[in-house]
Motif scaffolding. Structure first.
Motif, mmCIF file in Angstrom:
data_model
loop_
_atom_site.group_PDB
_atom_site.id
_atom_site.type_symbol
_atom_site.label_atom_id
_atom_site.label_comp_id
_atom_site.label_asym_id
_atom_site.label_seq_id
_atom_site.Cartn_x
_atom_site.Cartn_y
_atom_site.Cartn_z
ATOM 1 N N GLN A 275 0.827 -1.198 0.000
ATOM 2 C CA GLN A 275 0.000 0.000 0.000
ATOM 3 C C GLN A 275 0.865 1.253 0.000
ATOM 4 O OE1 GLN A 275 -2.695 0.363 3.314
ATOM 5 N NE2 GLN A 275 -3.302 2.444 2.762
ATOM 6 N N PHE A 276 1.905 1.242 0.830
ATOM 7 C CA PHE A 276 2.803 2.397 0.886
ATOM 8 C C PHE A 276 3.424 2.674 -0.481
ATOM 9 C CE2 PHE A 276 7.363 3.587 1.475
ATOM 10 C CZ PHE A 276 7.152 4.925 1.793
ATOM 11 N N HIS A 277 3.961 1.644 -1.117
ATOM 12 C CA HIS A 277 4.627 1.860 -2.404
ATOM 13 C C HIS A 277 3.630 2.179 -3.518
ATOM 14 C CE1 HIS A 277 8.729 1.215 -1.226
ATOM 15 N NE2 HIS A 277 8.405 0.116 -0.582
ATOM 16 N N ARG A 278 2.453 1.580 -3.477
ATOM 17 C CA ARG A 278 1.433 1.934 -4.468
ATOM 18 C C ARG A 278 1.054 3.401 -4.351
ATOM 19 N NH1 ARG A 278 -1.075 -3.106 -3.185
ATOM 20 N NH2 ARG A 278 -2.512 -2.007 -1.806
ATOM 21 N N GLU A 279 0.954 3.881 -3.096
ATOM 22 C CA GLU A 279 0.564 5.278 -2.884
ATOM 23 C C GLU A 279 1.646 6.229 -3.391
ATOM 24 O OE1 GLU A 279 -2.421 7.798 -2.050
ATOM 25 O OE2 GLU A 279 -2.560 5.657 -1.566
ATOM 26 N N LEU A 280 2.912 5.913 -3.099
ATOM 27 C CA LEU A 280 4.004 6.746 -3.607
ATOM 28 C C LEU A 280 3.982 6.795 -5.132
ATOM 29 C CD1 LEU A 280 7.183 5.912 -1.457
ATOM 30 C CD2 LEU A 280 5.756 7.961 -1.353
ATOM 31 N N GLN A 281 3.801 5.638 -5.764
ATOM 32 C CA GLN A 281 3.801 5.593 -7.224
ATOM 33 C C GLN A 281 2.601 6.340 -7.793
ATOM 34 O OE1 GLN A 281 4.466 1.729 -8.999
ATOM 35 N NE2 GLN A 281 5.850 1.117 -7.349
ATOM 36 N N SER A 282 1.425 6.159 -7.199
ATOM 37 C CA SER A 282 0.226 6.791 -7.738
ATOM 38 C C SER A 282 0.296 8.306 -7.652
ATOM 39 C CB SER A 282 -1.018 6.279 -7.003
ATOM 40 O OG SER A 282 -1.059 6.747 -5.657
ATOM 41 N N ARG A 283 1.045 8.805 -6.684
ATOM 42 C CA ARG A 283 1.176 10.262 -6.533
ATOM 43 C C ARG A 283 2.392 10.815 -7.269
ATOM 44 N NH1 ARG A 283 -0.919 12.054 -0.515
ATOM 45 N NH2 ARG A 283 -2.405 10.347 -0.181
ATOM 46 N N GLY A 284 3.090 9.962 -7.991
ATOM 47 C CA GLY A 284 4.175 10.428 -8.842
ATOM 48 C C GLY A 284 5.512 10.617 -8.177
ATOM 49 N N TYR A 285 5.674 10.078 -6.963
ATOM 50 C CA TYR A 285 6.948 10.230 -6.271
ATOM 51 C C TYR A 285 7.975 9.182 -6.684
ATOM 52 C CZ TYR A 285 4.902 13.648 -3.073
ATOM 53 O OH TYR A 285 4.314 14.762 -2.539
ATOM 54 N N THR A 286 7.525 7.988 -7.010
ATOM 55 C CA THR A 286 8.459 6.911 -7.314
ATOM 56 C C THR A 286 7.999 6.129 -8.537
ATOM 57 O OG1 THR A 286 7.341 5.228 -5.971
ATOM 58 C CG2 THR A 286 8.965 6.615 -4.847
ATOM 59 N N ARG A 287 8.948 5.344 -9.073
ATOM 60 C CA ARG A 287 8.651 4.382 -10.129
ATOM 61 C C ARG A 287 9.467 3.125 -9.859
ATOM 62 N NH1 ARG A 287 8.954 8.260 -15.587
ATOM 63 N NH2 ARG A 287 7.332 9.745 -14.909
ATOM 64 N N PRO A 288 9.033 1.981 -10.364
ATOM 65 C CA PRO A 288 9.839 0.763 -10.221
ATOM 66 C C PRO A 288 11.156 0.925 -10.978
ATOM 67 C CG PRO A 288 7.587 0.246 -10.863
ATOM 68 C CD PRO A 288 7.745 1.723 -11.016
ATOM 69 N N PHE A 289 12.213 0.313 -10.481
ATOM 70 C CA PHE A 289 13.517 0.408 -11.136
ATOM 71 C C PHE A 289 13.661 -0.700 -12.170
ATOM 72 C CE2 PHE A 289 18.327 -0.055 -10.894
ATOM 73 C CZ PHE A 289 18.542 1.019 -11.755
ATOM 74 N N THR A 290 13.918 -0.293 -13.398
ATOM 75 C CA THR A 290 14.120 -1.246 -14.490
ATOM 76 C C THR A 290 15.531 -1.206 -15.044
ATOM 77 O OG1 THR A 290 13.480 0.354 -16.198
ATOM 78 C CG2 THR A 290 11.711 -0.934 -15.172
ATOM 79 N N GLY A 291 16.322 -0.241 -14.611
ATOM 80 C CA GLY A 291 17.644 -0.023 -15.184
ATOM 81 C C GLY A 291 17.661 1.156 -16.129
ATOM 82 N N GLU A 292 16.484 1.573 -16.589
ATOM 83 C CA GLU A 292 16.377 2.775 -17.405
ATOM 84 C C GLU A 292 16.262 3.996 -16.489
ATOM 85 O OE1 GLU A 292 16.746 3.111 -20.607
ATOM 86 O OE2 GLU A 292 16.974 0.955 -20.931
ATOM 87 N N LEU A 293 16.868 5.089 -16.919
ATOM 88 C CA LEU A 293 16.831 6.322 -16.145
ATOM 89 C C LEU A 293 15.946 7.323 -16.866
ATOM 90 C CD1 LEU A 293 20.614 6.630 -15.191
ATOM 91 C CD2 LEU A 293 18.753 5.606 -13.856
ATOM 92 N N SER A 294 14.880 7.730 -16.221
ATOM 93 C CA SER A 294 13.961 8.701 -16.809
ATOM 94 C C SER A 294 13.769 9.850 -15.838
ATOM 95 C CB SER A 294 12.621 8.040 -17.132
ATOM 96 O OG SER A 294 12.086 7.402 -15.987
ATOM 97 N N ASP A 295 13.452 11.001 -16.395
ATOM 98 C CA ASP A 295 13.280 12.200 -15.579
ATOM 99 C C ASP A 295 11.803 12.520 -15.419
ATOM 100 O OD1 ASP A 295 16.076 13.333 -15.106
ATOM 101 O OD2 ASP A 295 16.093 13.044 -17.274
#
Length: 318
Positions: A275-295
């Motif tokens: 829930q914590f990580h879903r909330e961070l992602q839904s609000r645009g604070y984080t993304r899963p790490f895939t090895g690609e770097l995006s801004d």
């Protein structure tokens, strides 16, 4: 600074202390550390069974005696009963602030500061997205000045990696270390990135060994645990941050910077962490790490200042 005082109850757990002291200092009053080490049988009992006791402490604890503080702040199970006892001993004058769900009746506290994933509801509850913490702009500036010369030889972009350890919810093991290394090597090869890694006290030495071996041919620095901890320096100086999924504190502190934050290592997880990580992602604070770097851009996650402002209004400190 007023002439009011705040006791922070500490049992030596760094993650909990960072939350308590961060919030206490944000109030702008005198902060006094009180080391409290409950002894048997009290430390094994639910807080409800010793909320009237100030006589549960070992010889390595600080004295809890008058004059009582204006505010008492604590985080974690072992300080719940003591904070309630202090408020009672003060005749109700001490303002009792609890960080995290206390798992006892909320009426014992003036305010409870609990992250959303604690699912703690009440009229005196301030819900936060992540954890309150001790990261501030001033501390990041000092850290950047301290560590910038040590990282000046590394190329940009700079990827700061914050590695935690296995807990009851998430495993950070050698399998995670290999997966993380694969992605960091990809980031270095495809984006020209340099890598700086800081393990925590909880990190398995075998995890560190895997990262050291796998990143040996990449422009990288892995803190070996000697000298000053570069944690704040990496927060301040990195262009991107990668955080293992085990720590609410580390993710919250990384999001304070407003930089792109990637989360790595959700190999276990329970509903609370998810829930914590879903909330961070839904609000645009984080993304899963895939090895690609995006801004991307997100406002700094500064729950400490927001909560402190609400508490100061409640206590008439503004």
């Amino acid at each position: 600074m007023t002439n009011k005082t705040c006791w922070v109850l500490s049992n030596g757990i760094i993650g909990m202390d960072n939350q308590s002291f961060g919030l206490a200092h944000a109030l702008g009053i005198e902060v006094i550390k009180k080391t409290v080490m409950p002894v048997a049988p009290w430390k094994y009992l639910p807080a409800q069974l010793w909320i009237k006791s100030l006589h549960s402490l070992g010889s390595d604890s600080d004295s809890l005696a008058p004059p009582w503080p204006d505010v008492v702040i604590g985080t974690g199970r072992l300080t719940v009963a003591l904070s309630i006892a202090i408020k009672r001993a003060s005749g109700g004058r001490t303002f009792n602030v609890r960080i995290q769900n206390p798992q006892v009746a909320l009426r014992h506290f003036d305010w409870v500061v609990a992250p959303l994933h604690d699912r703690c509801k009440g009229a005196n509850v301030i819900e936060t997205l992540g954890a309150v913490n001790s990261v501030t702009a001033a501390r990041l500036l000092r850290a950047s000045e301290q560590f910038a010369p040590r990282l000046a030889h590394l190329a940009r972009p700079l990827v700061g990696v914050l590695v935690g350890g296995t807990n009851r919810s998430v495993r950070i093991d050698t399998a995670v270390a290999h997966t993380l290394a694969d992605k960091l090597i990809h980031a270095a090869a495809n984006h020209g990135a340099a890598i700086v890694v800081t393990p925590s006290r909880r990190t398995d030495p075998e995890v560190v060994a895997v990262l050291q071996r796998r990143l040996s041919n990449v422009a990288s620095v892995i803190w070996d645990g000697t000298g000053d901890n570069p944690y704040l320096g990496y927060l301040a100086l990195a262009d991107y941050l990668v955080v293992t999924a085990d720590s609410v504190n580390m993710a919250s502190e990384a999001c304070y910077t407003g930089k792109p934050v990637f989360i790595e290592g959700l190999t276990g997880g329970n509903n609370k962490f998810e829930q914590f990580h879903r909330e961070l992602q839904s609000r645009g604070y984080t993304r899963p790490f895939t090895g690609e770097l995006s801004d991307w851009h997100s406002p700094p996650l500064d729950e400490t200042s927001r909560v402190a402002s609400l508490l100061k209004q409640s206590m008439g400190l503004n």
